[in-house]
Design a protein around this motif. Structure first.
Motif, PDB file in Angstrom:
ATOM      1  N   LEU A   5       2.451  11.902  17.178  1.00 19.81           N
ATOM      2  CA  LEU A   5       2.348  13.366  17.102  1.00 19.81           C
ATOM      3  C   LEU A   5       3.708  14.011  16.876  1.00 19.81           C
ATOM      4  O   LEU A   5       3.797  15.096  16.292  1.00 19.81           O
ATOM      5  N   ALA A   6       4.768  13.370  17.380  1.00 14.45           N
ATOM      6  CA  ALA A   6       6.094  13.985  17.319  1.00 14.45           C
ATOM      7  C   ALA A   6       6.577  14.064  15.878  1.00 14.45           C
ATOM      8  O   ALA A   6       6.374  13.128  15.092  1.00 14.45           O
ATOM      9  N   ALA A   7       7.211  15.191  15.555  1.00 15.10           N
ATOM     10  CA  ALA A   7       7.823  15.312  14.231  1.00 15.10           C
ATOM     11  C   ALA A   7       9.089  14.452  14.203  1.00 15.10           C
ATOM     12  O   ALA A   7       9.549  13.969  15.241  1.00 15.10           O
ATOM     13  N   SER A   8       9.643  14.274  13.030  1.00 20.79           N
ATOM     14  CA  SER A   8      10.910  13.554  12.867  1.00 20.79           C
ATOM     15  C   SER A   8      11.730  14.339  11.846  1.00 20.79           C
ATOM     16  O   SER A   8      11.219  15.300  11.258  1.00 20.79           O
ATOM     17  N   PRO A   9      12.990  13.959  11.616  1.00 21.00           N
ATOM     18  CA  PRO A   9      13.766  14.677  10.582  1.00 21.00           C
ATOM     19  C   PRO A   9      13.066  14.687   9.219  1.00 21.00           C
ATOM     20  O   PRO A   9      13.354  15.540   8.386  1.00 21.00           O
ATOM     21  N   LYS A  10      12.114  13.755   8.996  1.00 23.19           N
ATOM     22  CA  LYS A  10      11.362  13.755   7.722  1.00 23.19           C
ATOM     23  C   LYS A  10      10.317  14.869   7.697  1.00 23.19           C
ATOM     24  O   LYS A  10       9.798  15.228   6.647  1.00 23.19           O
ATOM     25  N   GLY A  11       9.940  15.383   8.869  1.00 24.15           N
ATOM     26  CA  GLY A  11       8.957  16.462   8.932  1.00 24.15           C
ATOM     27  C   GLY A  11       7.851  16.151   9.921  1.00 24.15           C
ATOM     28  O   GLY A  11       7.884  15.113  10.601  1.00 24.15           O
ATOM     29  N   PRO A  12       6.854  17.058  10.011  1.00 24.10           N
ATOM     30  CA  PRO A  12       5.756  16.821  10.956  1.00 24.10           C
ATOM     31  C   PRO A  12       4.810  15.736  10.458  1.00 24.10           C
ATOM     32  O   PRO A  12       4.686  15.533   9.247  1.00 24.10           O
ATOM     33  N   SER A  13       4.156  15.057  11.392  1.00 21.10           N
ATOM     34  CA  SER A  13       3.171  14.040  11.018  1.00 21.10           C
ATOM     35  C   SER A  13       1.793  14.702  10.929  1.00 21.10           C
ATOM     36  O   SER A  13       1.573  15.746  11.554  1.00 21.10           O
ATOM     37  N   PRO A  14       0.851  14.123  10.169  1.00 17.89           N
ATOM     38  CA  PRO A  14      -0.515  14.691  10.128  1.00 17.89           C
ATOM     39  C   PRO A  14      -1.132  14.781  11.523  1.00 17.89           C
ATOM     40  O   PRO A  14      -1.758  15.790  11.873  1.00 17.89           O
ATOM     41  N   ASN A  15      -0.933  13.740  12.337  1.00 18.33           N
ATOM     42  CA  ASN A  15      -1.489  13.763  13.708  1.00 18.33           C
ATOM     43  C   ASN A  15      -0.888  14.906  14.516  1.00 18.33           C
ATOM     44  O   ASN A  15      -1.580  15.556  15.313  1.00 18.33           O
ATOM     45  N   GLY A  16       0.402  15.144  14.311  1.00 19.48           N
ATOM     46  CA  GLY A  16       1.095  16.209  15.041  1.00 19.48           C
ATOM     47  C   GLY A  16       0.523  17.578  14.695  1.00 19.48           C
ATOM     48  O   GLY A  16       0.349  18.425  15.570  1.00 19.48           O
ATOM     49  N   LYS A  17       0.229  17.784  13.409  1.00 14.57           N
ATOM     50  CA  LYS A  17      -0.332  19.072  12.976  1.00 14.57           C
ATOM     51  C   LYS A  17      -1.693  19.304  13.646  1.00 14.57           C
ATOM     52  O   LYS A  17      -1.975  20.401  14.150  1.00 14.57           O
ATOM     53  N   ILE A  18      -2.521  18.264  13.641  1.00 12.62           N
ATOM     54  CA  ILE A  18      -3.847  18.380  14.283  1.00 12.62           C
ATOM     55  C   ILE A  18      -3.680  18.682  15.772  1.00 12.62           C
ATOM     56  O   ILE A  18      -4.357  19.554  16.331  1.00 12.62           O
ATOM     57  N   ALA A  19      -2.723  17.977  16.395  1.00  8.40           N
ATOM     58  CA  ALA A  19      -2.529  18.142  17.846  1.00  8.40           C
ATOM     59  C   ALA A  19      -2.073  19.560  18.184  1.00  8.40           C
ATOM     60  O   ALA A  19      -2.548  20.146  19.166  1.00  8.40           O
ATOM     61  N   VAL A  20      -1.153  20.116  17.385  1.00  6.19           N
ATOM     62  CA  VAL A  20      -0.654  21.471  17.672  1.00  6.19           C
ATOM     63  C   VAL A  20      -1.796  22.486  17.564  1.00  6.19           C
ATOM     64  O   VAL A  20      -1.949  23.352  18.438  1.00  6.19           O
ATOM     65  N   ILE A  21      -2.611  22.370  16.521  1.00 10.63           N
ATOM     66  CA  ILE A  21      -3.752  23.301  16.374  1.00 10.63           C
ATOM     67  C   ILE A  21      -4.720  23.137  17.552  1.00 10.63           C
ATOM     68  O   ILE A  21      -5.165  24.123  18.154  1.00 10.63           O
ATOM     69  N   ALA A  22      -5.025  21.877  17.885  1.00 10.45           N
ATOM     70  CA  ALA A  22      -5.949  21.623  19.005  1.00 10.45           C
ATOM     71  C   ALA A  22      -5.382  22.197  20.305  1.00 10.45           C
ATOM     72  O   ALA A  22      -6.113  22.824  21.089  1.00 10.45           O
ATOM     73  N   CYS A  23      -4.078  22.021  20.514  1.00 13.99           N
ATOM     74  CA  CYS A  23      -3.464  22.523  21.755  1.00 13.99           C
ATOM     75  C   CYS A  23      -3.441  24.046  21.788  1.00 13.99           C
ATOM     76  O   CYS A  23      -3.593  24.641  22.862  1.00 13.99           O
ATOM     77  N   LEU A  24      -3.238  24.688  20.624  1.00 19.12           N
ATOM     78  CA  LEU A  24      -3.283  26.158  20.597  1.00 19.12           C
ATOM     79  C   LEU A  24      -4.669  26.642  21.035  1.00 19.12           C
ATOM     80  O   LEU A  24      -4.789  27.624  21.785  1.00 19.12           O
TER      81      LEU A  24
END
Lengths: 358, 68
Positions: free
Chosen positions: A315-334
């Protein structure tokens, strides 16, 4: 120390210490980052296996132990808890998921801006929007209900655990993970970092320094006390970075950061909103934990578990950018935080009372 | 006089509850708190709102008496 001079002094010292810790080995723009450091500790203890972010960061232990020491000395070590502990745990997880999307807690957001990382401006915009959502929840009667006095022994456990972590750091047994490359491998000498944590912990306990409280109180009460500390950190870190040649303005190629504006914004919306509901930023939660507030201990444990979730499930982003799982997790958490806000406000309470009458 | 009890409440609820009480513009207000941070936050808010106040510590609680 409940004066503006006191909190400005504390903010200034936090800024100077943050630059000093970078000079002594911490990653750039990461002299002090509560989310990153709790993530490193989570990895150091093997709760996640991201090899580049594993280290027992003594700054965190210093914050807790400094707060514990000064609170005990000033007779402010009050052991209490029982205010919706599992919701607080969940919000600790969501704070961490938001912070690791942005790649930093609210404190690092300020340190990044002071280092010239313009992505932090997007982060501050998101953070402020999240705080506004939190304030809207508070104005609708959001409450996690009252806490209760608990036996003193309950409050001693967390500080003792932090002493144990310092011992583990010094003894470095084979079951503790230490990164050999990446951000986790970059650190100031342990005892200096511990001392810096202790100083910041003592001063933050006395002044109640809080990154979320600054913007929240300014909007809610037109109270500029806490935001003074926030601004002092920014100014003094900026001066330190300019003096040591660390200042590098721009969006691209910033240390341990990515430049995806939308997800930097949404990550900090989540972090800010969750923090307002919790009553304070991640650093404040550590300080309260040292003071005997076991609701904050539960929140910190939530952040610790949240960090492990972020790295175990990509879920964690990296200097390359956000991961697909991370994007889903942030929306779900909101959505989860929105639901928590609603269910613990007068809106839901009035509805259920209405049903009871009918 | 309005009486407000904010014991056991976490930040920023003590000062929010005080703010709601102050909205009705009472001449006198008494607040009972059990947390030093809450006392500091409430005191700053009362000052901003034009109240004069004094804080008395009784056992484990703080009584804040404020007058306009």
């Amino acid at each position: 120390m409940d004066s503006k001079k006191g909190i400005i002094f504390t903010g200034a010292l936090v800024g100077i210490i943050a630059v000093l810790l970078v000079k002594l080995g911490n990653p750039k723009n990461m002299g002090f980052c509560i989310a990153c450091f709790i993530r490193d500790i989570s990895g150091g203890l093997g709760f996640h296996r991201a090899a580049v972010v594993q280290y027992l960061r003594p700054e965190v232990m210093g914050l807790v132990l400094g707060s514990f020491a000064v609170a005990s000395l000033k007779k402010e070590f009050n052991v209490k808890g029982g205010s919706s502990p599992f919701i607080r745990f969940t919000l600790g997880v969501t704070v961490m998921i938001g912070a690791l999307m942005f790649l930093g807690c609210p404190l690092r957001m300020v340190l990044r801006l002071a280092g010239g990382d313009l992505n932090a401006i997007v982060g501050i915009a998101g953070f402020t929007f999240g705080i506004i959502l939190g304030i809207a929840s508070l104005n609708k009667g959001f409450s996690l209900k009252r806490n209760y006095k608990l036996p003193k022994s309950e409050g001693y456990i967390f500080p003792v655990m932090n002493i144990f972590l310092v011992v583990l750091l010094i003894l470095a047994p084979s079951f503790i993970f230490f990164s050999e490359k990446g951000p986790g491998s970059m650190h100031a000498p342990a005892l200096i970092a511990l001392a810096c944590g202790l100083i910041v912990g003592i001063l933050s306990q006395r002044t109640r320094l809080c990154m979320v409280g600054g913007i929240r109180d300014l909007i809610l009460f037109k109270d500029t006390y806490l935001i003074s500390g926030f601004i002092a950190i920014l100014v003094f870190t900026l001066i330190g970075n300019l003096s040591l040649g660390y200042f590098n303005m721009g969006f691209e190629a910033q240390p341990v950061a990515h430049s995806d504006g939308l997800w930097n914004f949404l990550g900090m919306v989540l972090c800010g909103w969750s923090s307002v509901l919790l009553g304070g930023c991640p650093m404040r939660q550590l300080i309260l934990s040292g003071e005997g507030n076991t609701d904050s201990v539960i929140t910190v444990i939530g952040m610790f578990v949240g960090a492990a979730i972020c790295h175990n499930f990509a879920l964690a982003a990296s200097p390359k950018g956000p991961s697909p799982n991370g994007k889903i997790a942030v929306i779900a958490c909101l959505l989860v935080v929105g639901l928590i806000s609603y269910l613990n406000s007068d809106m839901a309470n009035l509805k259920s009372k209405g049903k009871g009458v009918a | 006089m309005i009486k407000v009890d904010v014991r056991g409440m976490s930040c920023p609820q003590p000062v929010l509850i005080t703010k709601n009480a102050v909205n009705s513009n009472p001449k006198e207000i008494e607040i009972i708190a059990d947390d030093n941070t809450a006392v500091n936050n409430i005191s700053r808010f009362l000052k901003i709102s034009g109240y004069k106040y004094e804080v008395n510590e009784i056992k484990e609680d703080y009584i804040i008496n404020a007058k306009k």
